[in-house]
Design an enzyme around this catalytic site. Structure first.
Site, PDB file in Angstrom:
ATOM      1  N   LYS A  10       9.696  -0.396   0.862  1.00 40.39           N
ATOM      2  CA  LYS A  10      10.519   0.666   1.465  1.00 40.39           C
ATOM      3  C   LYS A  10       9.635   1.841   1.867  1.00 40.39           C
ATOM      4  O   LYS A  10       8.532   2.036   1.353  1.00 40.39           O
ATOM      5  CB  LYS A  10      11.618   1.145   0.518  1.00 40.39           C
ATOM      6  CG  LYS A  10      11.143   1.733  -0.834  1.00 40.39           C
ATOM      7  CD  LYS A  10      10.802   3.207  -0.836  1.00 40.39           C
ATOM      8  CE  LYS A  10      10.225   3.644  -2.169  1.00 40.39           C
ATOM      9  NZ  LYS A  10       9.539   4.888  -2.219  1.00 40.39           N
ATOM     10  N   ALA A  97       1.199   0.616  -6.636  1.00 39.01           N
ATOM     11  CA  ALA A  97       1.171   2.063  -6.868  1.00 39.01           C
ATOM     12  C   ALA A  97       0.934   2.811  -5.558  1.00 39.01           C
ATOM     13  O   ALA A  97       0.192   3.783  -5.488  1.00 39.01           O
ATOM     14  CB  ALA A  97       0.122   2.445  -7.913  1.00 39.01           C
ATOM     15  N   GLY A  98       1.582   2.319  -4.502  1.00 40.06           N
ATOM     16  CA  GLY A  98       1.370   2.874  -3.173  1.00 40.06           C
ATOM     17  C   GLY A  98       2.529   3.704  -2.655  1.00 40.06           C
ATOM     18  O   GLY A  98       2.527   4.108  -1.495  1.00 40.06           O
ATOM     19  N   MET A 100       5.531   2.525  -2.207  1.00 41.03           N
ATOM     20  CA  MET A 100       6.379   1.661  -1.380  1.00 41.03           C
ATOM     21  C   MET A 100       7.307   0.804  -2.234  1.00 41.03           C
ATOM     22  O   MET A 100       7.884  -0.176  -1.750  1.00 41.03           O
ATOM     23  CB  MET A 100       5.527   0.791  -0.461  1.00 41.03           C
ATOM     24  CG  MET A 100       4.702   1.628   0.529  1.00 41.03           C
ATOM     25  SD  MET A 100       3.968   0.644   1.836  1.00 41.03           S
ATOM     26  CE  MET A 100       5.405   0.403   2.903  1.00 41.03           C
ATOM     27  N   ASP A 137      14.537   3.125  -7.991  1.00 42.10           N
ATOM     28  CA  ASP A 137      14.322   2.532  -6.670  1.00 42.10           C
ATOM     29  C   ASP A 137      14.758   1.064  -6.598  1.00 42.10           C
ATOM     30  O   ASP A 137      14.734   0.466  -5.522  1.00 42.10           O
ATOM     31  CB  ASP A 137      12.832   2.587  -6.285  1.00 42.10           C
ATOM     32  CG  ASP A 137      12.400   3.978  -5.866  1.00 42.10           C
ATOM     33  OD1 ASP A 137      13.263   4.869  -5.724  1.00 42.10           O
ATOM     34  OD2 ASP A 137      11.181   4.174  -5.683  1.00 42.10           O
TER      35      ASP A 137
HETATM   36  P1  ATP Z   1       7.513   3.843  -6.232  1.00 43.42           P
HETATM   37  O1  ATP Z   1       7.371   3.874  -4.757  1.00 43.42           O
HETATM   38  O2  ATP Z   1       8.784   3.143  -6.709  1.00 43.42           O
HETATM   39  O3  ATP Z   1       7.278   5.139  -6.916  1.00 43.42           O
HETATM   40  P2  ATP Z   1       4.951   2.583  -6.280  1.00 43.42           P
HETATM   41  O4  ATP Z   1       5.080   1.708  -5.084  1.00 43.42           O
HETATM   42  O5  ATP Z   1       4.200   3.861  -6.146  1.00 43.42           O
HETATM   43  O6  ATP Z   1       6.397   2.877  -6.843  1.00 43.42           O
HETATM   44  P3  ATP Z   1       4.422   0.286  -7.880  1.00 43.42           P
HETATM   45  O7  ATP Z   1       3.626  -0.624  -7.025  1.00 43.42           O
HETATM   46  O8  ATP Z   1       5.849  -0.018  -8.099  1.00 43.42           O
HETATM   47  O9  ATP Z   1       4.272   1.794  -7.425  1.00 43.42           O
HETATM   48  O10 ATP Z   1       3.645   0.346  -9.275  1.00 43.42           O
HETATM   49  C1  ATP Z   1       3.663   1.437 -10.135  1.00 43.42           C
HETATM   50  C2  ATP Z   1       3.159   0.942 -11.493  1.00 43.42           C
HETATM   51  O11 ATP Z   1       4.151   0.091 -12.044  1.00 43.42           O
HETATM   52  C3  ATP Z   1       1.917   0.087 -11.407  1.00 43.42           C
HETATM   53  O12 ATP Z   1       0.768   0.858 -11.558  1.00 43.42           O
HETATM   54  C4  ATP Z   1       2.085  -0.905 -12.536  1.00 43.42           C
HETATM   55  O13 ATP Z   1       1.425  -0.490 -13.715  1.00 43.42           O
HETATM   56  C5  ATP Z   1       3.558  -0.938 -12.829  1.00 43.42           C
HETATM   57  N1  ATP Z   1       4.251  -2.212 -12.471  1.00 43.42           N
HETATM   58  C6  ATP Z   1       5.202  -2.786 -13.187  1.00 43.42           C
HETATM   59  N2  ATP Z   1       5.641  -3.914 -12.597  1.00 43.42           N
HETATM   60  C7  ATP Z   1       4.958  -4.058 -11.463  1.00 43.42           C
HETATM   61  C8  ATP Z   1       4.978  -5.030 -10.427  1.00 43.42           C
HETATM   62  N3  ATP Z   1       5.776  -6.087 -10.457  1.00 43.42           N
HETATM   63  N4  ATP Z   1       4.157  -4.833  -9.388  1.00 43.42           N
HETATM   64  C9  ATP Z   1       3.360  -3.754  -9.345  1.00 43.42           C
HETATM   65  N5  ATP Z   1       3.278  -2.822 -10.317  1.00 43.42           N
HETATM   66  C10 ATP Z   1       4.082  -2.960 -11.366  1.00 43.42           C
END
Ligand code: ATP
Length: 297
Positions: A10, A97-98, A100, A137
């Protein structure tokens, strides 16, 4: 027998953040748009719960019970009095952790995959309830398309979209922790009057009309100053995309992925190539929105 579910990433086209509440959470007006970058989660019967992951970012994905896919399987199993005897394989294409919602996407996908594998027959409302328990999310990853999230972001109202939007996403080296970005938001907001978050009428109208130029003028991310404060280098990425003809540029969610709205597919390809050549990002990908939510293949 196994079940594979495809789930989109997203981008937040509006992320309006209110002041920190007494419980530490923030009220949000969050307009989510699902984009055509996908993870696939495959559920296969196994002796015990096991997570594996493949893809360029696989090394950063936790394979223990903290993985949102594992937690989704456990929550669904507990609700139906089952043991979560399942192997969940995550084919990961969404940056980790991007900003998305990749982890959230895997949670929603695992839930749908286990529901199909175990024949639990949970209702849509029940699945959404489990998603909300997994994280703010996660419900949107199940629903896809476009939606307004209020409360902590988890109360969803689907939104109409009138056309296809063209995006470029620039992935940065390393991630940004969402809680750290909210803490920085609170630090920067200290002593200021933070307005109550509200959805932008101009933005909703641009989405409904499928009008990319109007959407470009309405994009807003209140977390962007905080993400830029923690990662000042992102300003150069934003500038590189704008210099290559993007209609607008913004940090995606809590970052550090940056998002660029393009006028058409050709412009998107050109922006992606320029971003890569600029050396200000790790990789750049084109995508379109809206994309459907988690879907059994
Ligand atoms: P958001 O946009 O919802 O804030 P994000 O895209 O920044 O999240 P994610 O890729 O969801 O970040 O990952 C955040 C953290 O969640 C990762 O550093 C990891 O430790 C943990 N995590 C738990 N489950 C997963 C998964 N299935 N894939 C990736 N990271 C995960």
């Amino acid at each position: 027998m196994s079940v594979t579910v495809r789930v989109p990433a997203k981008v937040n086209v509006q992320l309006a953040v209110g002041a920190a509440r007494p419980d530490g959470f923030h009220d949000l007006a969050n307009v989510f748009l699902a984009v055509s970058l996908h993870d696939e989660v495959t559920a296969t019967p196994a002796d015990e719960l096991r997570i594996t992951c493949s893809g360029p970012d696989a090394a950063q994905v936790p394979l223990d019970r903290t993985n949102l896919a594992a937690r989704a399987a456990e929550l669904l199993a507990a609700r139906y009095g089952l043991e979560p005897r399942v192997h969940l394989h995550i084919a990961k294409d969404i940056p980790v952790a991007g900003g998305m919602a990749g982890g959230s996407a895997d949670g929603a996908a695992a839930l749908l995959a286990c529901d199909a594998l175990w024949g639990t027959g949970a209702s849509r409302a029940e699945l959404l309830e489990i998603c909300a328990e997994l994280g703010s999310d996660v419900p949107f990853s199940l629903v896809g398309g476009a939606a307004l999230g209020t409360g902590r972001g988890e109360v969803l109202t689907p939104l109409p979209t009138g056309g296809t939007f063209h995006w470029v996403f620039a992935m940065a080296d390393g991630g940004l922790s969402t809680p750290a970005v909210f803490r920085e938001f609170d630090r920067l907001a200290a002593g200021t009057d933070v307005p109550v978050p509200e959805a932008s009428e101009a933005l909703l109208a641009a989405l409904a009309a499928g009008d990319g130029a109007a959407l470009a003028g309405a994009l807003v991310n209140d977390l962007q100053p905080a993400a830029l404060s923690l990662r000042p280098q992102l300003a150069a990425t934003l500038d590189a995309g704008l210099g290559a003809g993007a209609l607008a540029a913004l940090v995606s969610g809590s970052g550090p992925t940056t998002a660029f709205l393009a006028a058409d597919p050709e412009s998107a390809e050109k922006i992606a190539a320029s971003l890569l050549a600029s050396g200000t990002c790790r990789t750049a990908r084109t995508a379109t929105s809206p994309a459907p939510g988690a879907t059994v293949l």
